[in-house]
Design a protein around this motif. Sequence first.
Motif, PDB file in Angstrom:
ATOM      1  N   ALA A 269      51.101  39.420  39.979  1.00 25.43           N
ATOM      2  CA  ALA A 269      50.887  40.112  38.704  1.00 25.43           C
ATOM      3  C   ALA A 269      49.937  39.222  37.907  1.00 25.43           C
ATOM      4  O   ALA A 269      50.320  38.583  36.929  1.00 25.43           O
ATOM      5  N   LEU A 270      48.701  39.139  38.389  1.00 27.21           N
ATOM      6  CA  LEU A 270      47.738  38.199  37.811  1.00 27.21           C
ATOM      7  C   LEU A 270      47.531  38.442  36.320  1.00 27.21           C
ATOM      8  O   LEU A 270      47.377  39.586  35.892  1.00 27.21           O
TER       9      LEU A 270
ATOM     10  N   ASP B 206      41.138  43.528  34.635  1.00 27.27           N
ATOM     11  CA  ASP B 206      40.368  44.035  35.774  1.00 27.27           C
ATOM     12  C   ASP B 206      38.959  43.448  35.743  1.00 27.27           C
ATOM     13  O   ASP B 206      38.362  43.283  34.670  1.00 27.27           O
TER      14      ASP B 206
ATOM     15  N   LYS C  72      46.031  43.481  46.541  1.00 28.52           N
ATOM     16  CA  LYS C  72      45.683  44.453  45.492  1.00 28.52           C
ATOM     17  C   LYS C  72      45.275  43.739  44.203  1.00 28.52           C
ATOM     18  O   LYS C  72      44.286  44.106  43.561  1.00 28.52           O
ATOM     19  N   GLU C  73      46.026  42.726  43.823  1.00 29.74           N
ATOM     20  CA  GLU C  73      45.723  41.978  42.608  1.00 29.74           C
ATOM     21  C   GLU C  73      44.409  41.210  42.723  1.00 29.74           C
ATOM     22  O   GLU C  73      43.615  41.174  41.782  1.00 29.74           O
TER      23      GLU C  73
ATOM     24  N   ARG D 213      41.702  43.661  42.333  1.00 31.46           N
ATOM     25  CA  ARG D 213      41.648  44.182  40.964  1.00 31.46           C
ATOM     26  C   ARG D 213      40.830  43.288  40.040  1.00 31.46           C
ATOM     27  O   ARG D 213      40.072  43.762  39.205  1.00 31.46           O
TER      28      ARG D 213
END
Length: 179
Positions: free
Chosen positions: A36-37, A41, A64-65, A68
């Motif tokens: 959960a960086l 974006d 994914k992160e 993103r």
Amino acid sequence: DGFIVTVLGSDESCRHRIAKVVDDGQCTFQVGNVIALPFADNSFDVVISFRLLTHCEQWPVLVKELCRVARQAVIVDYPTSQSLNVIAPMLFKAKKSFEKNTRTWRLFRHNEVGEAFHENGFTQRSRKAQFFLPMVLHRAIKSRRVSAALESIPRAHPLPERRGSPVIVKMAPGVNKQG
């Protein structure tokens, strides 16, 4: 070299290893959750994650992160089962006795990593194998010179590039990148 570098650690204690470069202003350090960086974006041109994918149970979320927050590329490494590492699970107990602080990890197939990035609009631009022989062997040897000599033998052939591990891949946005 003029790049603005941000290092993310999961805990403040991670700063210790890079304290000098942080204190010298060569990079900034931030604490945060890798799945959960704490960045908006497209915050960075390039995002690099080494020796993390293999230890992250929620690795698709990590991918994914990374995608993103990257505008131009994500560079990661991973150990592949399509190498001599296929025997690594059998050697885990020995690995723990050498390294003392070994964490659990997993091997990947090239296509599963590629698919995870593809799902996030990124495609592979390059791939390079780091070693032919298992890393645990190099860690046990503790000699860069001896390791380099051992690796020079298989490097004379195309085998390491096809069967080496870990693999470093550069992924870049394709036409499917959202955001």
